[in-house]
Design a protein around this motif. Structure first.
Motif, PDB file in Angstrom:
ATOM      1  N   TYR A  11       0.834  -1.202   0.000  1.00  0.00           N
ATOM      2  CA  TYR A  11       0.000   0.000   0.000  1.00  0.00           C
ATOM      3  C   TYR A  11       0.872   1.256   0.000  1.00  0.00           C
ATOM      4  CZ  TYR A  11      -3.353   3.555   1.293  1.00  0.00           C
ATOM      5  OH  TYR A  11      -4.113   4.699   1.297  1.00  0.00           O
ATOM      6  N   LEU A  12       1.925   1.254   0.830  1.00  0.00           N
ATOM      7  CA  LEU A  12       2.832   2.401   0.852  1.00  0.00           C
ATOM      8  C   LEU A  12       3.506   2.593  -0.506  1.00  0.00           C
ATOM      9  CD1 LEU A  12       4.498   1.890   4.372  1.00  0.00           C
ATOM     10  CD2 LEU A  12       2.787   3.610   3.742  1.00  0.00           C
ATOM     11  N   ALA A  13       3.776   1.485  -1.196  1.00  0.00           N
ATOM     12  CA  ALA A  13       4.452   1.563  -2.492  1.00  0.00           C
ATOM     13  C   ALA A  13       3.518   2.049  -3.602  1.00  0.00           C
ATOM     14  CB  ALA A  13       5.031   0.205  -2.865  1.00  0.00           C
ATOM     15  N   THR A  14       2.228   1.713  -3.506  1.00  0.00           N
ATOM     16  CA  THR A  14       1.303   2.029  -4.600  1.00  0.00           C
ATOM     17  C   THR A  14       0.431   3.244  -4.331  1.00  0.00           C
ATOM     18  OG1 THR A  14      -0.387   0.545  -3.703  1.00  0.00           O
ATOM     19  CG2 THR A  14       1.202  -0.401  -5.266  1.00  0.00           C
ATOM     20  N   GLY A  15       0.045   3.437  -3.068  1.00  0.00           N
ATOM     21  CA  GLY A  15      -0.757   4.601  -2.713  1.00  0.00           C
ATOM     22  C   GLY A  15      -2.246   4.432  -2.837  1.00  0.00           C
ATOM     23  N   SER A  16      -2.714   3.268  -3.286  1.00  0.00           N
ATOM     24  CA  SER A  16      -4.163   3.050  -3.370  1.00  0.00           C
ATOM     25  C   SER A  16      -4.476   1.613  -3.002  1.00  0.00           C
ATOM     26  CB  SER A  16      -4.684   3.351  -4.774  1.00  0.00           C
ATOM     27  OG  SER A  16      -4.388   2.293  -5.665  1.00  0.00           O
ATOM     28  N   ALA A  17      -5.680   1.407  -2.436  1.00  0.00           N
ATOM     29  CA  ALA A  17      -6.081   0.066  -2.024  1.00  0.00           C
ATOM     30  C   ALA A  17      -6.233  -0.854  -3.230  1.00  0.00           C
ATOM     31  CB  ALA A  17      -7.381   0.139  -1.228  1.00  0.00           C
ATOM     32  N   SER A  18      -6.754  -0.333  -4.331  1.00  0.00           N
ATOM     33  CA  SER A  18      -6.951  -1.166  -5.530  1.00  0.00           C
ATOM     34  C   SER A  18      -5.617  -1.635  -6.092  1.00  0.00           C
ATOM     35  CB  SER A  18      -7.721  -0.381  -6.596  1.00  0.00           C
ATOM     36  OG  SER A  18      -9.009  -0.048  -6.138  1.00  0.00           O
ATOM     37  N   ASP A  19      -4.675  -0.720  -6.242  1.00  0.00           N
ATOM     38  CA  ASP A  19      -3.366  -1.106  -6.771  1.00  0.00           C
ATOM     39  C   ASP A  19      -2.636  -2.030  -5.799  1.00  0.00           C
ATOM     40  OD1 ASP A  19      -3.870   0.421  -8.977  1.00  0.00           O
ATOM     41  OD2 ASP A  19      -2.692   2.152  -8.302  1.00  0.00           O
ATOM     42  N   ALA A  20      -2.766  -1.756  -4.508  1.00  0.00           N
ATOM     43  CA  ALA A  20      -2.127  -2.613  -3.519  1.00  0.00           C
ATOM     44  C   ALA A  20      -2.720  -4.016  -3.574  1.00  0.00           C
ATOM     45  CB  ALA A  20      -2.292  -2.023  -2.124  1.00  0.00           C
ATOM     46  N   ALA A  21      -4.037  -4.113  -3.765  1.00  0.00           N
ATOM     47  CA  ALA A  21      -4.683  -5.423  -3.858  1.00  0.00           C
ATOM     48  C   ALA A  21      -4.160  -6.193  -5.053  1.00  0.00           C
ATOM     49  CB  ALA A  21      -6.193  -5.252  -3.939  1.00  0.00           C
ATOM     50  N   THR A  22      -3.969  -5.515  -6.163  1.00  0.00           N
ATOM     51  CA  THR A  22      -3.432  -6.170  -7.355  1.00  0.00           C
ATOM     52  C   THR A  22      -2.033  -6.707  -7.083  1.00  0.00           C
ATOM     53  OG1 THR A  22      -4.728  -4.729  -8.799  1.00  0.00           O
ATOM     54  CG2 THR A  22      -2.816  -5.837  -9.771  1.00  0.00           C
ATOM     55  N   SER A  23      -1.191  -5.897  -6.443  1.00  0.00           N
ATOM     56  CA  SER A  23       0.176  -6.328  -6.136  1.00  0.00           C
ATOM     57  C   SER A  23       0.192  -7.487  -5.151  1.00  0.00           C
ATOM     58  CB  SER A  23       0.980  -5.154  -5.562  1.00  0.00           C
ATOM     59  OG  SER A  23       1.111  -4.120  -6.501  1.00  0.00           O
ATOM     60  N   ALA A  24      -0.743  -7.468  -4.195  1.00  0.00           N
ATOM     61  CA  ALA A  24      -0.765  -8.515  -3.175  1.00  0.00           C
ATOM     62  C   ALA A  24      -1.535  -9.751  -3.619  1.00  0.00           C
ATOM     63  CB  ALA A  24      -1.372  -7.962  -1.888  1.00  0.00           C
ATOM     64  N   ASP A  84      -0.348   9.912   9.262  1.00  0.00           N
ATOM     65  CA  ASP A  84      -0.147   8.553   9.756  1.00  0.00           C
ATOM     66  C   ASP A  84       0.663   7.724   8.768  1.00  0.00           C
ATOM     67  OD1 ASP A  84      -1.467   9.046  12.094  1.00  0.00           O
ATOM     68  OD2 ASP A  84      -3.360   8.115  11.483  1.00  0.00           O
ATOM     69  N   ARG A  85       0.403   7.927   7.488  1.00  0.00           N
ATOM     70  CA  ARG A  85       1.158   7.189   6.471  1.00  0.00           C
ATOM     71  C   ARG A  85       2.643   7.554   6.531  1.00  0.00           C
ATOM     72  NH1 ARG A  85      -1.964   8.066   2.561  1.00  0.00           N
ATOM     73  NH2 ARG A  85      -0.964   9.870   1.588  1.00  0.00           N
ATOM     74  N   PHE A  86       2.930   8.836   6.744  1.00  0.00           N
ATOM     75  CA  PHE A  86       4.327   9.267   6.868  1.00  0.00           C
ATOM     76  C   PHE A  86       5.012   8.553   8.034  1.00  0.00           C
ATOM     77  CE2 PHE A  86       7.113  12.117   9.344  1.00  0.00           C
ATOM     78  CZ  PHE A  86       8.178  12.229   8.461  1.00  0.00           C
ATOM     79  N   VAL A  87       4.352   8.513   9.200  1.00  0.00           N
ATOM     80  CA  VAL A  87       4.947   7.879  10.380  1.00  0.00           C
ATOM     81  C   VAL A  87       5.118   6.379  10.150  1.00  0.00           C
ATOM     82  CG1 VAL A  87       4.615   7.385  12.838  1.00  0.00           C
ATOM     83  CG2 VAL A  87       4.065   9.658  11.932  1.00  0.00           C
ATOM     84  N   LEU A  88       4.113   5.733   9.563  1.00  0.00           N
ATOM     85  CA  LEU A  88       4.203   4.302   9.281  1.00  0.00           C
ATOM     86  C   LEU A  88       5.346   3.998   8.313  1.00  0.00           C
ATOM     87  CD1 LEU A  88       0.396   3.567   8.916  1.00  0.00           C
ATOM     88  CD2 LEU A  88       1.908   2.414  10.557  1.00  0.00           C
ATOM     89  N   GLU A  89       5.471   4.802   7.284  1.00  0.00           N
ATOM     90  CA  GLU A  89       6.517   4.529   6.301  1.00  0.00           C
ATOM     91  C   GLU A  89       7.899   4.774   6.888  1.00  0.00           C
ATOM     92  OE1 GLU A  89       7.345   4.942   1.584  1.00  0.00           O
ATOM     93  OE2 GLU A  89       5.902   6.335   2.497  1.00  0.00           O
ATOM     94  N   LEU A  90       8.044   5.828   7.672  1.00  0.00           N
ATOM     95  CA  LEU A  90       9.340   6.100   8.294  1.00  0.00           C
ATOM     96  C   LEU A  90       9.719   4.976   9.256  1.00  0.00           C
ATOM     97  CD1 LEU A  90      11.577   8.202   8.321  1.00  0.00           C
ATOM     98  CD2 LEU A  90      10.401   9.360  10.208  1.00  0.00           C
ATOM     99  N   ALA A  91       8.735   4.491  10.009  1.00  0.00           N
ATOM    100  CA  ALA A  91       9.004   3.379  10.922  1.00  0.00           C
ATOM    101  C   ALA A  91       9.393   2.124  10.169  1.00  0.00           C
ATOM    102  CB  ALA A  91       7.768   3.113  11.782  1.00  0.00           C
ATOM    103  N   ARG A  92       8.725   1.877   9.037  1.00  0.00           N
ATOM    104  CA  ARG A  92       9.033   0.707   8.227  1.00  0.00           C
ATOM    105  C   ARG A  92      10.432   0.824   7.621  1.00  0.00           C
ATOM    106  NH1 ARG A  92       8.883  -4.172   8.067  1.00  0.00           N
ATOM    107  NH2 ARG A  92       7.932  -5.368   6.391  1.00  0.00           N
TER     108      ARG A  92
END
Length: 402
Positions: free
Chosen positions: A349-362, A389-397
């Motif tokens: 999700y962090l890599a794609t930015g959308s739930a639909s694209d993330a679902a395709t990748s996953a 929240d996305r910024f904090v999650l990505e930085l933590a990851r």
């Protein structure tokens, strides 16, 4: 008070250097002499005795230097003794006992010099040392008395101001030991939580509102609790102060919702950090103040109160000296440690930015991906679909990537 001595010859310097080379042993002898002579010192905690030893080592070195240089204690030394006297008032140690301890220490050092170097001392050297010790005891006694008396009056006349001073010392790390803080708190009639909530707030009107308004706001927050919430342990105190335009506080753990509501009603923004011990308070306040200064507006739009994870993320992003990548990862992503599927879903999700694209990748249905994102939000308190929240999650990851 000035004491003039002739310039010391190489003999005094040699004796001074020998004693300072064994300063640990000299200090041990002094502390043993003090505890043997003064019963009140036998009941001090180990940390308090360490403080006694540290003061003895410093005082011994200063007097021996003055003996060699033909000078006396200067104003900086006396100011330090005033501070020591104030600290002893705050921890409840009687002034006569403290003064006697210094007299015993002086005699102990004189005896050590005589035992180690009597055959190398001239009469002038011995008299100079004796006179210096007498003059030093007089001067430091006055300084200790002044500091002790001023602190006692301050405690008696303005307890709130004294509590604010305690908080300022905790913020700056000016306390010597945990036992000294416990003694000082007891003298002021306040019990600090083991793991308090550290709060730093700012707002256009905070400095103008002043100490009373800041303390009143926090008192309201601490007493406004949901009926279902467990009552905090009785007797835990609050320390509050307005300093350099910021509201500072050490509080017992209280519901963040009530705290956020009380601050929001006054238009104040804040960072509230938990889980820090008393010894770690200076670092916690540094992180909180840094977060308050560097957080973008969208961070406060997303969260009523910034927390430890927000502060850790901002510290890491800006290269702050207290940045800790491992701690950020643990704070933010620790709850996902046993959920590899959720971690992978977060990554795509962090890599794609959308739930639909993330679902395709996953390789899953978009609705499944949305459910996983909601679950991530439930476990971490961070919604990946919200910008901050996305910024904090990505930085933590990213902070734990090889």
């Amino acid at each position: 008070m000035s004491v003039h001595h002739p310039s010391a010859d190489a003999g005094r310097r040699e004796i001074r250097d020998e004693l300072l080379a064994d300063l640990e042993g000299v200090t041990t002898s002094i502390v043993e002499a003090v505890t043997a002579e003064i019963p009140a010192y036998t009941v001090l905690a180990p940390a308090q005795l360490e403080e006694v030893g540290a003061i003895a080592a410093w005082g011994t070195a200063r007097v021996l230097d003055a003996w060699v240089e033909g000078t006396s204690l200067d104003e900086a030394d006396l100011q330090r003794f005033r501070g020591i006297g104030a600290a002893r008032a705050l921890d409840g140690r009687p002034l006569p006992v403290v003064l006697r301890a210094y007299r015993v220490a002086g005699s102990s050092v004189t005896d050590l010099v005589a035992a180690r170097a009597l055959d190398r001392l001239s009469v002038a050297d011995a008299l100079a040392l004796a006179r210096l010790w007498m003059a030093s005891i007089d001067a430091l006694s006055e300084a200790l008395y002044a500091g002790h008396a001023a602190a006692t009056v301050r405690i008696s006349d303005d307890r709130e101001l004294a509590l604010g001073d305690l908080l300022a010392d905790l913020v700056a790390g000016r306390h010597a030991t945990r036992s000294a803080i416990a003694d000082r708190s007891r003298q002021l009639g306040v019990r600090l939580p083991e793991h308090p909530l550290v709060l730093v707030a700012t707002g256009g009107s905070l400095a103008e509102a002043g100490e009373a308004a800041w303390a009143s706001c926090l008192a309201q927050a601490c007493t406004t609790q949901p009926s279902s919430a467990p009552a905090p342990p009785s007797g835990l105190g609050r320390l509050t102060r307005v300093q350099d335009g910021l509201g500072l506080a050490v509080l017992p753990q209280v519901p963040r919702g009530a705290l956020a509501a009380a601050l929001r009603a006054r238009g104040w923004s804040a960072v509230a950090l938990g889980g820090h011990g008393i010894d770690d308070l200076p670092r916690a306040f540094r992180l909180a103040e840094h977060a308050l200064t560097h957080a973008p507006a969208r961070a406060f739009e997303a969260r009523d109160l910034l927390d430890d994870a927000d502060a850790a993320a901002l510290a890491l992003a800006s290269g702050h000296r207290d940045a800790d990548a491992a701690r950020l990862h643990r704070l933010v992503l620790g709850p996902l440690g046993r959920h590899p599927v959720l971690l992978h879903s977060l990554d795509v999700y962090l890599a794609t930015g959308s739930a639909s694209d993330a679902a395709t990748s996953a390789g899953c249905h978009p609705q499944t991906m949305r459910q996983r994102l909601r679950r991530i939000g439930e476990l971490t308190g961070r919604d990946p679909r919200r910008g901050w929240d996305r910024f904090v999650l990505e930085l933590a990851r990213l902070s734990q990537r090889d």
